[in-house]
Design an enzyme around this catalytic site. Sequence first.
Site, PDB file in Angstrom:
ATOM      1  N   ARG A 186       0.833  -1.216   0.000  1.00  0.00           N
ATOM      2  CA  ARG A 186       0.000   0.000   0.000  1.00  0.00           C
ATOM      3  C   ARG A 186       0.868   1.267   0.000  1.00  0.00           C
ATOM      4  O   ARG A 186       0.498   2.282   0.585  1.00  0.00           O
ATOM      5  CB  ARG A 186      -0.936   0.037   1.226  1.00  0.00           C
ATOM      6  CG  ARG A 186      -1.982  -1.054   1.264  1.00  0.00           C
ATOM      7  CD  ARG A 186      -2.983  -0.900   0.116  1.00  0.00           C
ATOM      8  NE  ARG A 186      -4.157  -1.681   0.337  1.00  0.00           N
ATOM      9  CZ  ARG A 186      -4.253  -2.991   0.053  1.00  0.00           C
ATOM     10  NH1 ARG A 186      -3.244  -3.642  -0.484  1.00  0.00           N
ATOM     11  NH2 ARG A 186      -5.374  -3.639   0.295  1.00  0.00           N
ATOM     12  N   SER A 233     -10.496  -0.534   3.265  1.00  0.00           N
ATOM     13  CA  SER A 233      -9.720  -0.668   4.506  1.00  0.00           C
ATOM     14  C   SER A 233      -9.272   0.712   4.974  1.00  0.00           C
ATOM     15  O   SER A 233      -8.604   1.420   4.235  1.00  0.00           O
ATOM     16  CB  SER A 233      -8.461  -1.501   4.264  1.00  0.00           C
ATOM     17  OG  SER A 233      -8.800  -2.792   3.849  1.00  0.00           O
ATOM     18  N   GLU A 285      -4.685   3.912   6.278  1.00  0.00           N
ATOM     19  CA  GLU A 285      -4.387   3.742   4.856  1.00  0.00           C
ATOM     20  C   GLU A 285      -4.984   4.893   4.045  1.00  0.00           C
ATOM     21  O   GLU A 285      -4.473   5.269   2.990  1.00  0.00           O
ATOM     22  CB  GLU A 285      -4.992   2.406   4.389  1.00  0.00           C
ATOM     23  CG  GLU A 285      -4.437   1.930   3.080  1.00  0.00           C
ATOM     24  CD  GLU A 285      -5.423   1.104   2.309  1.00  0.00           C
ATOM     25  OE1 GLU A 285      -5.944   1.621   1.303  1.00  0.00           O
ATOM     26  OE2 GLU A 285      -5.675  -0.050   2.711  1.00  0.00           O
TER      27      GLU A 285
HETATM   28  N1  EPU Z   1     -10.596 -10.695  10.137  1.00  0.00           N
HETATM   29  C1  EPU Z   1     -11.239 -10.754  11.345  1.00  0.00           C
HETATM   30  N2  EPU Z   1     -12.165  -9.791  11.617  1.00  0.00           N
HETATM   31  C2  EPU Z   1     -12.484  -8.816  10.742  1.00  0.00           C
HETATM   32  C3  EPU Z   1     -11.823  -8.756   9.514  1.00  0.00           C
HETATM   33  C4  EPU Z   1     -10.876  -9.724   9.217  1.00  0.00           C
HETATM   34  O1  EPU Z   1     -10.989 -11.615  12.159  1.00  0.00           O
HETATM   35  O2  EPU Z   1     -13.348  -7.982  11.079  1.00  0.00           O
HETATM   36  C5  EPU Z   1      -9.640 -11.767   9.808  1.00  0.00           C
HETATM   37  C6  EPU Z   1     -10.267 -12.724   8.793  1.00  0.00           C
HETATM   38  O3  EPU Z   1     -10.963 -13.732   9.418  1.00  0.00           O
HETATM   39  C7  EPU Z   1      -9.071 -13.251   8.047  1.00  0.00           C
HETATM   40  C8  EPU Z   1      -8.082 -12.089   8.107  1.00  0.00           C
HETATM   41  O4  EPU Z   1      -8.524 -11.214   9.144  1.00  0.00           O
HETATM   42  O5  EPU Z   1      -8.510 -14.334   8.722  1.00  0.00           O
HETATM   43  C9  EPU Z   1      -7.960 -11.357   6.789  1.00  0.00           C
HETATM   44  O6  EPU Z   1      -9.199 -10.824   6.411  1.00  0.00           O
HETATM   45  P1  EPU Z   1      -9.549 -10.449   4.895  1.00  0.00           P
HETATM   46  O7  EPU Z   1      -9.344 -11.605   4.025  1.00  0.00           O
HETATM   47  O8  EPU Z   1     -10.894  -9.796   4.885  1.00  0.00           O
HETATM   48  O9  EPU Z   1      -8.421  -9.421   4.488  1.00  0.00           O
HETATM   49  P2  EPU Z   1      -7.767  -8.195   5.248  1.00  0.00           P
HETATM   50  O10 EPU Z   1      -6.347  -8.498   5.555  1.00  0.00           O
HETATM   51  O11 EPU Z   1      -8.617  -7.743   6.359  1.00  0.00           O
HETATM   52  C10 EPU Z   1      -6.785  -7.099   3.085  1.00  0.00           C
HETATM   53  C11 EPU Z   1      -6.843  -5.811   2.341  1.00  0.00           C
HETATM   54  C12 EPU Z   1      -8.148  -5.671   1.593  1.00  0.00           C
HETATM   55  C13 EPU Z   1      -8.252  -6.821   0.620  1.00  0.00           C
HETATM   56  C14 EPU Z   1      -8.179  -8.146   1.387  1.00  0.00           C
HETATM   57  C15 EPU Z   1      -8.135  -9.333   0.494  1.00  0.00           C
HETATM   58  C16 EPU Z   1      -5.433  -4.323   3.629  1.00  0.00           C
HETATM   59  C17 EPU Z   1      -5.378  -3.129   4.530  1.00  0.00           C
HETATM   60  N3  EPU Z   1      -6.654  -4.702   3.280  1.00  0.00           N
HETATM   61  O12 EPU Z   1      -7.802  -7.079   4.077  1.00  0.00           O
HETATM   62  O13 EPU Z   1      -8.092  -4.469   0.848  1.00  0.00           O
HETATM   63  O14 EPU Z   1      -9.458  -6.762  -0.110  1.00  0.00           O
HETATM   64  O15 EPU Z   1      -6.957  -8.174   2.169  1.00  0.00           O
HETATM   65  O16 EPU Z   1      -6.898  -9.420  -0.132  1.00  0.00           O
HETATM   66  O17 EPU Z   1      -4.395  -4.853   3.271  1.00  0.00           O
HETATM   67  C18 EPU Z   1      -8.652  -2.167   0.789  1.00  0.00           C
HETATM   68  O18 EPU Z   1      -7.442  -1.936   0.708  1.00  0.00           O
HETATM   69  O19 EPU Z   1      -9.485  -1.240   0.789  1.00  0.00           O
HETATM   70  C19 EPU Z   1      -9.107  -3.538   0.932  1.00  0.00           C
HETATM   71  C20 EPU Z   1     -10.381  -3.842   1.114  1.00  0.00           C
END
Ligand code: EPU
Length: 338
Positions: A164, A238, A334
């Site tokens: 990012r 995010s 972010e």
């Molecule tokens: N999780 C939780 N609680 C929550 C959210 C997530 O426990 O409320 C856990 C999930 O269970 C999972 C892990 O966190 O084990 C990862 O969750 P998720 O797959 O939703 O991805 P993320 O790491 O929360 C990142 C990006 C997203 C992107 C997804 C998928 C960042 C800051 N965010 O989210 O990007 O869509 O991975 O690759 O890196 C964005 O940048 O706007 C965005 C949505």
Amino acid sequence: MKIVRNQELVDFNTFGIACQSEYFVEIKSVNDLMDLSKQDIYKNQNKLILGGGSNILFTSNFQGLIIKNNITGVEITKETSDFVEVKIGAGVNWHEFVIYCVNQGWGGVENLSLIPGNCGTAPMQNIGAYGVEIKDTFTKLEAFEINSGKIAHFNAEDCQFGYRESVFKNQFKNQYVILNISLRLNKNPAINTSYGDINRTLESKHISNPTIKDVSDAVIEIRQSKLPDPNKIGNSGSFFKNPIIPISQLTDLKKEFPEIVSYKIDDSQVKIAAGWLIEKAGWKGKTFNNYGVHKNQSLVLVNYGGAKGQDIFDLSQKILEDIDKKFQIKLEREVNII
Ligand code: EPU
């Protein structure tokens, strides 16, 4: 090209924050920008370049000139039997471009389906999702240097892409208007389904040999199930980045929180799922009048209608402080705060 005074911005930011810009102009071409740059208003005013408005939180009215980048156009600049290089105007909507590629059978961006915003701002924060980042297909971009009016060329290395991150968020912040970007897309695409959610979605549909269209559809389905649609509920995706911490700190945290979600980066560092931390700290789904933390994805702060940017900023500050207190981890925002 018309310079508007006191332009309402509610429709120009996906958070749906009502606020105004003292001056506002839409540019449709490099020539528009060249002409604008000769005017006193451009020379004298504080300037903000706006793309799709999908990664920005306005906490007050903007004093100065907002330049909305609406430069369009998609052009094939190179083609072989293996790949195609495409130059895309900064104002082209990202998701529409992804769908265009999927329909052409060009692989490389299908995992980035449904990301809000425009092509020109995509490299600024090296947009990423489901195991893919824009840097993986990026070749170069052209940008207009705000002070000198010169056109500059950046290749992938010049952009210094990180998680990012890019030079445009750091040392060159507010110094360039990205005019167009070039991506190299694969005509014989290698499918990337490394991310668990994609595999699970494809399996549930009994798809064992997915095409890029299948992957794009799966990503759209996952995003629609987890992330609020900015056309219905104001948000900027995010709000925080996933923090990177030393492995030794994770080992300590695991004693108290064995189920903490982490991804190894190298031998000394891990990335922690900020959404997990925020949920564990009790913020998931919390609503305060007309804003709050999304119920399905704690990384996303939402405006249910009429919220003030400052309220959302203050909520993010409370979350930052709480996560620091509970886990000794400093989250970073972010989203660009204005
Ligand atoms: N999780 C939780 N609680 C929550 C959210 C997530 O426990 O409320 C856990 C999930 O269970 C999972 C892990 O966190 O084990 C990862 O969750 P998720 O797959 O939703 O991805 P993320 O790491 O929360 C990142 C990006 C997203 C992107 C997804 C998928 C960042 C800051 N965010 O989210 O990007 O869509 O991975 O690759 O890196 C964005 O940048 O706007 C965005 C949505």
